[in-house]
Design a protein around this motif. Structure first.
Motif, short mmCIF file in Angstrom:
data_model
loop_
_atom_site.label_atom_id
_atom_site.label_comp_id
_atom_site.label_asym_id
_atom_site.label_seq_id
_atom_site.Cartn_x
_atom_site.Cartn_y
_atom_site.Cartn_z
N GLU A 883 0.85 -1.20 0.00
CA GLU A 883 0.00 0.00 0.00
C GLU A 883 0.88 1.25 0.00
O GLU A 883 0.67 2.18 -0.78
N ALA A 884 1.89 1.25 0.89
CA ALA A 884 2.75 2.43 1.01
C ALA A 884 3.56 2.65 -0.27
O ALA A 884 3.76 3.79 -0.71
N ASN A 885 4.01 1.56 -0.86
CA ASN A 885 4.77 1.69 -2.12
C ASN A 885 3.91 2.28 -3.22
O ASN A 885 4.34 3.15 -3.98
N GLY A 886 2.68 1.80 -3.28
CA GLY A 886 1.75 2.31 -4.27
C GLY A 886 1.52 3.80 -4.06
O GLY A 886 1.53 4.61 -5.01
N ARG A 887 1.34 4.14 -2.82
CA ARG A 887 1.08 5.54 -2.47
C ARG A 887 2.29 6.40 -2.87
O ARG A 887 2.16 7.45 -3.48
N LYS A 888 3.46 5.87 -2.58
CA LYS A 888 4.68 6.60 -2.87
C LYS A 888 4.80 6.86 -4.38
O LYS A 888 5.12 7.97 -4.82
N ALA A 889 4.50 5.81 -5.16
CA ALA A 889 4.60 5.95 -6.62
C ALA A 889 3.66 7.02 -7.12
O ALA A 889 4.01 7.84 -7.97
N LYS A 890 2.43 7.04 -6.55
CA LYS A 890 1.44 8.01 -6.99
C LYS A 890 1.88 9.43 -6.62
O LYS A 890 1.71 10.38 -7.38
N ILE A 891 2.48 9.56 -5.44
CA ILE A 891 2.93 10.89 -5.02
C ILE A 891 4.08 11.34 -5.93
O ILE A 891 4.14 12.50 -6.35
N ALA A 892 4.96 10.39 -6.22
CA ALA A 892 6.10 10.72 -7.09
C ALA A 892 5.60 11.18 -8.45
O ALA A 892 6.08 12.18 -9.00
N ALA A 893 4.60 10.48 -8.96
CA ALA A 893 4.03 10.85 -10.25
C ALA A 893 3.42 12.24 -10.17
O ALA A 893 3.53 13.04 -11.10
N ALA A 894 2.77 12.49 -9.05
CA ALA A 894 2.13 13.79 -8.88
C ALA A 894 3.17 14.90 -8.88
O ALA A 894 2.99 15.95 -9.50
N LEU A 895 4.27 14.64 -8.20
CA LEU A 895 5.33 15.63 -8.16
C LEU A 895 5.89 15.85 -9.57
O LEU A 895 6.16 16.98 -9.97
N GLU A 896 6.04 14.75 -10.25
CA GLU A 896 6.56 14.80 -11.63
C GLU A 896 5.63 15.66 -12.49
O GLU A 896 6.09 16.52 -13.25
N ALA A 897 4.34 15.41 -12.31
CA ALA A 897 3.36 16.12 -13.12
C ALA A 897 3.42 17.63 -12.86
O ALA A 897 3.09 18.43 -13.74
N LEU A 898 3.82 18.01 -11.67
CA LEU A 898 3.89 19.43 -11.35
C LEU A 898 5.07 20.11 -12.02
O LEU A 898 5.09 21.32 -12.19
N LYS A 899 6.07 19.29 -12.37
CA LYS A 899 7.31 19.86 -12.90
C LYS A 899 7.05 20.67 -14.17
O LYS A 899 7.61 21.73 -14.36
N GLY A 900 6.17 20.14 -15.02
CA GLY A 900 5.92 20.82 -16.28
C GLY A 900 5.13 22.11 -16.12
O GLY A 900 5.02 22.89 -17.05
N ALA A 901 4.57 22.31 -14.99
CA ALA A 901 3.68 23.46 -14.83
C ALA A 901 4.42 24.74 -14.45
O ALA A 901 5.52 24.68 -13.98
#
Length: 901
Positions: A883-901
């Motif tokens: 569960e925590a790994n999944g959560r971490k991946a999603k957060i990482a993706a979210a952070l990544e997604a913010l980079k382009g903004a």
RNA sequence: GGGCGCGUAGCUCAGCGGGAGAGCACCUCCUUGACAUGGAGGGGGUCACAGGUUCGAUCCCUGUCGCGCCCA
């Protein structure tokens, strides 16, 4: 129609009357003839009493149990009554006579005085009963008893006579706790030790045969005492047999100063060589320990030849110096005599020193004066013998204390129990059934005729008998309460049906006074224990934790709280806060909070009514189609099970807390909110079902809350009956919810997701200070979730203030991503929020996820953990890691997604 | 002196071997049509201290300190 506001004061009286008229609390209702019996006897309040917070707590606890069991279909008897409270009542009436400047008790004589007390009881004795009714106590008031009414008095007589004949009640002359103000003996339990600063006087007793010289310790023996005035009655000085300092003196005599008598120095185990001088004065008639020492030596010549064998009483009943003291002290009060004696001893050079110490001084719990150990003849119960089965019953688990640790207290006391002094030199109470012949021979019998017959037989002729003037300790009759109130000694149907009682609910302070004695008497006179469980509660304190007392002026009056905020608010407050092993702190804020809860309940019922959600005849919650409705049923069942289990285990706070959370945080906050679109939407099957379910759930809530808040729930039960099918009974006699088969994990998965999503969006918006409606994009979620989102789109939009819900394979660039039950909801907020703030938020989330992973990894990486921990725990940890790994991946993706903004 | 119990968020207390919880108080926002006696969100804790047992201790054991009660 439900009124706009709930006014407890308008409603409670009317509801109480409805219960009364329906005979709702009557035991032995014909419709329950086949039901299992459930019984509790009330701890009878003093007939002089007025409802205080302790009563409120004690009786609410009992009432919750009784109402719960009554709703579970049992034939419930909550047996009410009052206690004649010997000393307390006699004092009240005497005070009243004094205030009215009428003749005192002794002037008017026994008969007239007792008539007066009965008159008083008729006038004022009902106060406490009416106050209990205001609290909502569901006692069978038609069965009210009084410890001095005819039936109970008959029981007392029988018990006294039988125990006397078995030798378990006897008369004895020994030291008692004597109250010099009330002029009566009292039991050990009625003596309270008051610790305070006192003085220890050190005296020199000159040895016989040598010339006293204060400078020469060889010419005297030093003793110390806190009671100088009793030295006049000393019969000996005792030293420890092994005390080398005094071995040579044992058998020698000392000159008892002022009394001018010679008394011996004796050896006994009692003196502690470490304490003081190691020598103690023995004043057998005025000290319990000294009396014991005397008892061991009473056959010795040195006692036998003294006045009264060395048992020298110095006091009148009023604790003034009597004829056994030197003339100059006679008639003096004990404390005046003390002063004189100290001065006189000092004059003679016999006062060595005065020490200031802290010591405990015995006081009468009623009179508050210093109690004297005093030599009198009294009646005693052989408690030691009666305690044996009472101890065994608890050891064997026939009677259980809740919480369990009180059993230790019970055992400690019972195993060291002393003879129980049961005679009181009072008038108000059960007069002892003993008659004396001309030679003072005693005849114990149920009535005078029987005593007379015995006496005639004994003397061979009729003689004049004199009845014992004394009455019995009030607790003697209360000890019989669990069976005397049911009609014993007659073999009544009630006795057969309701004894033993199920549980006794009482305060820890009367375990010895009452619980222990009921155990003793119950087991002796009945074939079984008086109660299966004993629930012990503690004190109600004020908001700052201080004990409530009239003198401190911090007493919170339950009746004024009931006036202001209603009995339900008070009851619910007490129940939410009662914790075994803890006193309750009661602040005004607490009651207010629960008054608000009652208001909330009221308003929710109004909402239900307002939306046309009336009860539907024959509605079966299992038949619900709408997942929202199935979810409500699911949650109701969950709460019902939790409350039921907690009540079965006497976990009142847990039960009340579970009810509070369910009603407020589940039903009102979510179920009502989520129902709104359906209830206000277009007509149809879904709307009908939702209405029916809302009304059904409210009904279940009323039932679940009824034991705690009987008035408001009964009132709502009544008004909600104005629509839909007629009610078949009062709520007090309603059926406790049986909610089997309503658990629905699918509905929980769906509605739980909706709730979590709404909460997450609200939280994010609040944190980011976004007040406008915003769109939500479900990013790469499962088809199931997409379908859910569609079904609940209207609700989510309304409750989370969302403008639009859509799905996409991935989160849009620069959007904020929320992880809800493992899936991503993206909020395109570029330009609306501060992206740095969002990055910071995500960084925090990331930290948390990483910390969780680290902790779990450390565990799972530990061979010993994997080897030793139970399999399910290991699996649980693995699931957590995933569960925590999944959560971490999603957060990482979210952070990544913010980079382009 | 003997016994029982308690020290967990500012307060009152749950939890009593595997991710620190509730209510109140506090802070922010909200006059949305049941309810401002309301709604939404949030901050805040080396679980008294020191040892020990255990793969793992707020939880079990021992001790220390502090507090309360009962009995002598």
């Amino acid at each position: 129609m439900i009124d706009k506001n709930y006014q407890p004061s308008d409603v409670e009286g009317r509801i109480a009357q409805a219960w009364e008229e329906a005979g709702a609390f009557k035991a032995g209702r014909p419709d329950r003839a086949k039901a299992p019996a459930y019984s509790i006897v009330i701890p009878p309040p003093n007939v002089t009493g007025s409802l205080h917070m302790g009563h409120a707590l004690n009786n609410t606890l009992q009432d919750v149990l009784c109402r719960f069991e009554r709703m579970r279909g049992k034939d419930v008897l909550w047996q009410p009554g009052t206690d004649h409270a010997g000393i307390a009542t006699q004092m009240v009436v005497e005070r009243q006579l004094m205030e009215r400047q009428m003749p005192g008790r002794r002037e008017m004589g026994r008969e007239a005085f007792l008539r007066r007390v009965w008159e008083w009881k008729a006038e004022s004795g009902g106060t406490i009963v009416n106050q209990l009714k205001r609290l909502g106590a569901s006692c069978d008031w038609s069965r009210e008893r009084f410890t001095m009414d005819e039936g109970l008095s008959k029981a007392v007589l029988k018990v006294f006579v039988e125990l006397y004949r078995k030798g378990l009640i006897y008369k004895d002359k020994r030291l008692v706790n004597w109250d010099p103000k009330l002029l009566t003996a009292i039991s050990d339990l009625e003596v309270v030790q008051v610790e305070g600063k006192g003085q220890m006087w050190h005296f020199r007793y000159p040895l016989d045969g040598v010339t006293f010289n204060a400078e020469d310790p060889a010419t005297y023996i030093a003793i110390a005492t806190t009671r100088p005035e009793t030295m006049l009655g000393d019969g000996a000085v005792a030293v420890h047999p092994d005390d080398e300092r005094y071995k040579h003196l044992v058998g020698k005599l000392v000159k008892l100063p002022l009394a001018n008598r010679l008394i011996p120095i004796i050896a006994d185990e009692y003196p502690d060589p470490e304490k003081g001088s190691g020598a103690v004065k023995i004043t057998a008639a005025h000290d319990f320990n000294d009396f014991e020492v005397w008892s061991r030596h009473r056959d010795k010549d040195y006692f036998k030849k003294q006045l009264n064998g060395g048992l020298i009483n110095l006091f009148t009943p009023e604790a003034k110096m009597n004829e056994n003291t030197p003339e100059q002290y006679r008639g003096l009060d004990r404390y005046e005599a003390r002063k004189r004696i100290i001065a006189d001893l000092e004059e003679l050079g016999l006062l060595d020193k005065i020490e200031t110490i802290t010591n405990a001084v015995p006081h009468g719990d009623r009179s508050n004066v210093v109690i004297e150990p005093y030599l009198t003849e009294q009646w005693y119960v052989n408690a030691h013998e009666l305690a044996k089965p009472a101890i065994a019953a608890v050891r064997e688990g026939k009677t259980n204390f809740v919480p369990k640790n009180w059993e230790t207290t019970y055992f400690n006391w019972m195993e060291n129990i002393q003879p129980w002094c049961i005679s009181r030199q009072l008038w108000w109470g059960h007069q002892i059934p003993a008659w004396y012949g001309p030679d003072d021979k005693v005849f114990v019998a149920s009535d005078e005729a029987e005593a007379q017959a015995e006496a005639t037989k004994h003397y061979g002729k009729a003689v004049e008998l004199r009845r014992d003037e004394d009455v019995l300790d009030t607790w003697f009759s209360s000890a019989l309460w669990p069976f005397s109130t049911l009609g014993w000694p007659d073999k009544t149907p009630e006795l057969a049906r309701f004894y033993p009682t199920n549980v006794l609910v009482t305060g820890f302070d009367i375990i010895f006074f009452w619980v222990a004695r009921m155990m003793m008497m119950g087991l002796h006179f009945m074939p079984d224990i008086p109660f299966g469980d004993v629930y012990i509660h503690r004190l109600v304190r004020d908001a700052s934790g201080a004990k409530m007392s009239k003198s401190k002026g911090n007493v919170v009056d339950p009746l004024s709280i009931i006036d202001d905020m209603g009995a339900d608010a008070l009851r619910f407050t007490l129940m939410r806060n009662v914790a075994p092993g803890h006193d309750i702190r009661l602040g005004p804020n607490d009651v207010e909070n629960n008054r608000n809860f009652a208001t909330k309940l009221w308003n929710a019922a109004r909402f239900v009514e307002f939306n046309g959600a009336a009860r539907v005849a024959g509605f079966d919650p299992k038949s619900a189609k709408e997942s929202l409705n199935r979810w409500i049923a699911h949650e109701t069942a969950k709460a019902g099970a939790e409350i039921t289990k907690a009540l079965e285990e006497y976990k009142f706070a847990d039960a009340a807390g579970a009810a509070y959370r369910f009603v407020w945080n589940v039903y009102y906050d979510w179920s009502v909110e989520l129902s709104k679109p359906l209830l206000t939407g277009p007509d149809g099957a879904a709307k009908d079902e939702t209405r029916a379910m809302a009304a059904w759930a409210l009904d279940e809530i009323l039932k679940l809350l009824h034991p705690f808040m009987p008035f408001i729930t009964e009132e709502l039960w009544r008004v909600t009956a104005e629509q839909g099918p007629a009610r078949t009974s009062l709520l007090a006699l309603g059926e406790w919810p049986s909610l089997d088969g309503l658990t629905d994990d699918k509905a929980e998965a769906e509605i739980g997701w909706v709730i979590d999503l709404i909460t997450a969006i609200r939280s994010l918006k609040s944190e980011m200070n976004v007040n406008v409606p915003i769109p939500v994009v479900l990013a790469g979620v499962s088809g199931e979730t997409q379908a859910r989102a569609q079904r609940w789109a209207e609700f989510i939009k309304r409750l989370a203030r969302v403008s639009e819900i859509s799905s996409a394979p991935a989160a849009p660039k620069g959007s904020v991503q929320l992880v809800v039950r493992g899936e991503v909801a993206a909020l395109p907020l570029v330009g609306i929020i501060d992206l740095d703030a969002e990055r910071a938020r995500l960084a925090k989330e990331m930290q948390k996820a990483e910390a969780d992973i680290k902790r779990v990894d450390a565990k799972l990486g530990n061979e010993k953990f994997v080897a030793n921990a139970p399999e399910d725990v290991v699996d649980e940890e693995k699931a957590k890691r995933d569960e925590a790994n999944g959560r971490k991946a999603k957060i990482a993706a979210a952070l990544e997604a913010l980079k382009g903004a």
